[in-house]
Design a protein around this motif. Structure first.
Motif, PDB file in Angstrom:
ATOM      1  N   LEU A  51       8.027   4.528 -18.226  1.00 47.13           N
ATOM      2  CA  LEU A  51       6.626   4.784 -17.900  1.00 47.13           C
ATOM      3  C   LEU A  51       6.143   3.833 -16.811  1.00 47.13           C
ATOM      4  CD1 LEU A  51       5.300   5.412 -21.513  1.00 47.13           C
ATOM      5  CD2 LEU A  51       5.405   7.107 -19.659  1.00 47.13           C
ATOM      6  N   ASP A  52       6.612   2.594 -16.835  1.00 47.55           N
ATOM      7  CA  ASP A  52       6.275   1.647 -15.763  1.00 47.55           C
ATOM      8  C   ASP A  52       6.805   2.140 -14.421  1.00 47.55           C
ATOM      9  OD1 ASP A  52       4.974  -0.074 -17.468  1.00 47.55           O
ATOM     10  OD2 ASP A  52       6.666  -1.448 -17.704  1.00 47.55           O
ATOM     11  N   CYS A  53       8.040   2.664 -14.422  1.00 48.25           N
ATOM     12  CA  CYS A  53       8.619   3.219 -13.189  1.00 48.25           C
ATOM     13  C   CYS A  53       7.757   4.355 -12.663  1.00 48.25           C
ATOM     14  CB  CYS A  53      10.046   3.728 -13.450  1.00 48.25           C
ATOM     15  SG  CYS A  53      11.281   2.439 -13.674  1.00 48.25           S
ATOM     16  N   ALA A  54       7.312   5.231 -13.564  1.00 44.82           N
ATOM     17  CA  ALA A  54       6.491   6.372 -13.157  1.00 44.82           C
ATOM     18  C   ALA A  54       5.164   5.921 -12.570  1.00 44.82           C
ATOM     19  CB  ALA A  54       6.256   7.297 -14.356  1.00 44.82           C
ATOM     20  N   GLU A  55       4.559   4.894 -13.182  1.00 38.28           N
ATOM     21  CA  GLU A  55       3.284   4.388 -12.679  1.00 38.28           C
ATOM     22  C   GLU A  55       3.439   3.771 -11.291  1.00 38.28           C
ATOM     23  OE1 GLU A  55       2.083   1.759 -15.779  1.00 38.28           O
ATOM     24  OE2 GLU A  55       1.750   3.397 -17.217  1.00 38.28           O
ATOM     25  N   GLN A  56       4.536   3.046 -11.075  1.00 36.50           N
ATOM     26  CA  GLN A  56       4.779   2.446  -9.764  1.00 36.50           C
ATOM     27  C   GLN A  56       5.062   3.510  -8.707  1.00 36.50           C
ATOM     28  OE1 GLN A  56       7.171  -1.396  -9.797  1.00 36.50           O
ATOM     29  NE2 GLN A  56       7.460  -0.778 -11.928  1.00 36.50           N
ATOM     30  N   LEU A  57       5.789   4.551  -9.094  1.00 36.20           N
ATOM     31  CA  LEU A  57       6.062   5.640  -8.162  1.00 36.20           C
ATOM     32  C   LEU A  57       4.770   6.363  -7.782  1.00 36.20           C
ATOM     33  CD1 LEU A  57       8.050   7.356  -6.574  1.00 36.20           C
ATOM     34  CD2 LEU A  57       8.550   8.644  -8.670  1.00 36.20           C
ATOM     35  N   GLU A  58       3.908   6.593  -8.765  1.00 31.77           N
ATOM     36  CA  GLU A  58       2.621   7.228  -8.483  1.00 31.77           C
ATOM     37  C   GLU A  58       1.781   6.355  -7.549  1.00 31.77           C
ATOM     38  OE1 GLU A  58      -0.966   9.417 -10.939  1.00 31.77           O
ATOM     39  OE2 GLU A  58      -0.085   7.609 -11.801  1.00 31.77           O
ATOM     40  N   ALA A  59       1.765   5.046  -7.797  1.00 35.12           N
ATOM     41  CA  ALA A  59       1.001   4.131  -6.941  1.00 35.12           C
ATOM     42  C   ALA A  59       1.556   4.134  -5.515  1.00 35.12           C
ATOM     43  CB  ALA A  59       1.040   2.722  -7.524  1.00 35.12           C
ATOM     44  N   TYR A  60       2.853   4.249  -5.375  1.00 34.92           N
ATOM     45  CA  TYR A  60       3.488   4.309  -4.047  1.00 34.92           C
ATOM     46  C   TYR A  60       3.108   5.603  -3.324  1.00 34.92           C
ATOM     47  CZ  TYR A  60       7.275   5.356  -0.736  1.00 34.92           C
ATOM     48  OH  TYR A  60       7.995   5.720   0.378  1.00 34.92           O
ATOM     49  N   LEU A  61       3.054   6.715  -4.065  1.00 30.33           N
ATOM     50  CA  LEU A  61       2.789   8.015  -3.444  1.00 30.33           C
ATOM     51  C   LEU A  61       1.312   8.210  -3.090  1.00 30.33           C
ATOM     52  CD1 LEU A  61       5.031  10.333  -5.681  1.00 30.33           C
ATOM     53  CD2 LEU A  61       5.393   9.785  -3.253  1.00 30.33           C
ATOM     54  N   ARG A  62       0.423   7.523  -3.779  1.00 28.10           N
ATOM     55  CA  ARG A  62      -1.004   7.762  -3.594  1.00 28.10           C
ATOM     56  C   ARG A  62      -1.455   7.582  -2.141  1.00 28.10           C
ATOM     57  NH1 ARG A  62      -2.839   4.329  -7.218  1.00 28.10           N
ATOM     58  NH2 ARG A  62      -2.403   5.787  -8.916  1.00 28.10           N
ATOM     59  N   PRO A  63      -1.156   6.458  -1.481  1.00 29.73           N
ATOM     60  CA  PRO A  63      -1.578   6.320  -0.077  1.00 29.73           C
ATOM     61  C   PRO A  63      -0.831   7.271   0.859  1.00 29.73           C
ATOM     62  CG  PRO A  63      -0.268   4.418  -0.765  1.00 29.73           C
ATOM     63  CD  PRO A  63      -0.577   5.200  -1.997  1.00 29.73           C
ATOM     64  N   VAL A  64       0.396   7.650   0.506  1.00 33.31           N
ATOM     65  CA  VAL A  64       1.132   8.625   1.328  1.00 33.31           C
ATOM     66  C   VAL A  64       0.422   9.960   1.304  1.00 33.31           C
ATOM     67  CG1 VAL A  64       3.307   9.876   1.612  1.00 33.31           C
ATOM     68  CG2 VAL A  64       3.350   7.477   0.905  1.00 33.31           C
ATOM     69  N   ILE A  65       0.001  10.382   0.126  1.00 33.64           N
ATOM     70  CA  ILE A  65      -0.704  11.661  -0.014  1.00 33.64           C
ATOM     71  C   ILE A  65      -2.031  11.613   0.747  1.00 33.64           C
ATOM     72  CG2 ILE A  65      -1.881  13.160  -1.685  1.00 33.64           C
ATOM     73  CD1 ILE A  65       0.382  12.358  -3.684  1.00 33.64           C
ATOM     74  N   GLU A  66      -2.744  10.510   0.632  1.00 34.87           N
ATOM     75  CA  GLU A  66      -4.020  10.373   1.359  1.00 34.87           C
ATOM     76  C   GLU A  66      -3.797  10.471   2.866  1.00 34.87           C
ATOM     77  OE1 GLU A  66      -5.463   6.622   0.052  1.00 34.87           O
ATOM     78  OE2 GLU A  66      -6.048   7.340  -1.952  1.00 34.87           O
ATOM     79  N   GLN A  67      -2.710   9.843   3.351  1.00 35.52           N
ATOM     80  CA  GLN A  67      -2.415   9.876   4.784  1.00 35.52           C
ATOM     81  C   GLN A  67      -2.051  11.285   5.242  1.00 35.52           C
ATOM     82  OE1 GLN A  67       1.002  10.128   6.223  1.00 35.52           O
ATOM     83  NE2 GLN A  67       0.096  10.126   8.284  1.00 35.52           N
ATOM     84  N   ARG A  68      -1.278  12.030   4.409  1.00 42.67           N
ATOM     85  CA  ARG A  68      -0.871  13.396   4.786  1.00 42.67           C
ATOM     86  C   ARG A  68      -2.050  14.369   4.771  1.00 42.67           C
ATOM     87  NH1 ARG A  68       4.779  12.711   4.239  1.00 42.67           N
ATOM     88  NH2 ARG A  68       4.845  10.554   4.976  1.00 42.67           N
ATOM     89  N   ARG A  69      -3.041  14.082   3.953  1.00 41.39           N
ATOM     90  CA  ARG A  69      -4.239  14.933   3.962  1.00 41.39           C
ATOM     91  C   ARG A  69      -4.985  14.753   5.293  1.00 41.39           C
ATOM     92  NH1 ARG A  69      -4.960  17.441  -0.808  1.00 41.39           N
ATOM     93  NH2 ARG A  69      -4.490  16.387  -2.778  1.00 41.39           N
ATOM     94  N   ARG A  70      -4.980  13.511   5.806  1.00 40.06           N
ATOM     95  CA  ARG A  70      -5.661  13.241   7.072  1.00 40.06           C
ATOM     96  C   ARG A  70      -4.839  13.696   8.276  1.00 40.06           C
ATOM     97  NH1 ARG A  70      -6.141   8.154   4.606  1.00 40.06           N
ATOM     98  NH2 ARG A  70      -4.595   7.343   6.084  1.00 40.06           N
ATOM     99  N   ASP A  71      -3.526  13.498   8.184  1.00 42.54           N
ATOM    100  CA  ASP A  71      -2.661  13.751   9.340  1.00 42.54           C
ATOM    101  C   ASP A  71      -1.363  14.422   8.880  1.00 42.54           C
ATOM    102  OD1 ASP A  71      -1.559  13.735  11.865  1.00 42.54           O
ATOM    103  OD2 ASP A  71      -0.892  11.633  11.754  1.00 42.54           O
TER     104      ASP A  71
END
Length: 418
Positions: free
Chosen positions: A179-199
């Motif tokens: 579950l810790d791995c999943a939380e860290q992966l989600e935290a890593y993906l969050r800014p990537v997703i935000e960036q792809r929405r913009r660009d």
């Protein structure tokens, strides 16, 4: 018909050492095998497994709410039905087929060439640790549009996600780690997703961010769940299938020689590898009502595990099912990577593997590159072959020796198409 064979436990060390040794016994004596420790039923006959996988109303994927959703950080494709499933599956399929697939094949070829080059002058490689695992991660990151420099930590997080999904009896400590791995992966993906929405770009994450369902864009959690879904599904089976393909061909030198002479036989060799040794061995479902299989009844609400490996070796469907044979007439290479496949390595029905065409292209491309490079390939002297895994299964390592490229009068890496 008994609901359990008292002398067999799917959870035992004996079974884990070599599941295929028990398949025939289960099919014949306990095709509906009950494991009280995890309150689950295991089906081993091809007919029963296909029935469960194709009747998505009687046998649902509700088990994934507990088995996958906590680490996927949301609902995955296999949990969806109706218009939502159709729309979201189409997005993923579009990113893994057609013109996009050709782009991915270029990425596969480039990454494979880079990874294999240092080993060619040495004439020795572990096809799993040195090549297969890192290649699967690199290729999946390329499809998603993630930074290749992040591959080691993404792979570590993904390993925790996969362990959670595939572990049948995890300790509290291992669950917390996953579950810790999943939380860290989600935290890593969050800014990537935000960036792809913009660009947005051409990658799968951008396509998921731009997509709409019922006129509403997918939430960050929806996108995250599908990204983690693809990450786990694309990396876990790929390295296993490649290693198993080479093991079978090396163990059957006459068939290896045939494939070398006629590369058109390679898809048949891949299909037969998937039939005989599918990397995904278990697929869970939940019985929505009492379900009768022969003389046995599985109660409503029960968890069922479809034993893909056992079903793929059912003599009612395949002649000499425990034999590796790239010429077997009862497989059908052309349909082996489609919904009409006779084997069940990609599942069946509504939730058949979304990446079947991509998997074929990836393994075919890589094996087609490696076969001419690994001249006189053979198992390394003194190496002991061992497989691991109950839910997903494959070689722990595959040390191979071959004629060094320099010994053939070629420079390091020469002949690799990039």
């Amino acid at each position: 018909m008994p609901l359990a064979d008292p002398d067999v436990s799917v959870l035992s060390e004996d079974f884990a050492a070599d599941p295929s040794r028990w398949f025939a016994r289960l099919r014949e004596r306990a095709p509906v095998h009950y494991e009280p420790a995890i309150d689950s039923y295991f089906l081993s006959r091809h007919e029963d497994v296909r029935r469960v996988l194709t009747d998505h109303e009687a046998f649902t994927t509700e088990t994934l709410q507990v088995r996958a959703e906590p680490v996927m950080r949301g609902r995955v494709l296999a949990q969806m039905t109706g218009a939502e499933h159709t729309a979201k599956r189409k997005i993923v399929v579009r990113a893994l087929t057609g013109r996009a697939l050709q782009d991915h094949v270029h990425a596969v070829r480039a990454n494979a060439a880079e990874l294999i080059a240092p080993f060619l002058p040495e004439g020795r490689i572990d096809l799993v640790g040195d090549f297969g695992k890192p290649l699967a991660v690199r290729v999946t990151l390329a499809v998603l549009g993630l930074d290749p420099e992040d591959r080691e930590r993404v792979a570590a997080w993904n390993s925790g996600v996969v362990e959670f999904i595939t572990g049948l009896d995890l300790s509290p400590e291992r669950r917390r780690h996953c579950l810790d791995c999943a939380e860290q992966l989600e935290a890593y993906l969050r800014p990537v997703i935000e960036q792809r929405r913009r660009d947005p770009g051409e990658d799968l994450i951008s396509q998921l961010c731009a997509a709409e369902f019922d006129g509403v864009a997918m939430s960050d959690r929806d996108v995250t769940a599908l990204v983690v879904n693809v990450l786990a599904a694309a990396t876990e089976p790929a390295d296993k299938t490649l290693a198993l393909l080479f093991k079978h061909l090396i163990d059957h030198p006459e068939q290896l020689a045939e494939v070398r002479r006629d590369p058109e036989l390679l898809p048949a060799a891949i299909a037969e590898t998937l039939r005989l040794t599918p990397p995904v061995q278990l697929v869970p479902r939940r019985a929505e009502a009492d379900a009768v299989f022969g003389d046995a009844t599985v109660p409503a609400g029960a968890t069922i595990f479809c034993m893909i490996g056992a079903a793929n070796r059912d003599p009612e469907v395949f002649t000499a099912p425990d034999t590796f044979d790239i010429h077997r007439p009862d497989l059908g290479t052309a349909r082996s990577f489609t919904a009409a496949a006779q084997h069940l390595a990609f599942g069946a029905g509504l939730h058949q593997c979304v990446g079947a065409a991509f998997a074929r292209a990836e393994i075919e491309t890589v094996a087609g590159m490696l076969l001419p490079l690994l001249d006189r390939v053979r198992h390394s002297p003194g190496s002991r072959y061992r497989e691991a895994g109950l839910y997903t299964r494959g070689p722990v390592a595959l040390p191979l020796d071959f004629t060094p490229m320099t010994a053939r009068g070629a420079g390091s890496g020469r002949g690799i198409r990039r």
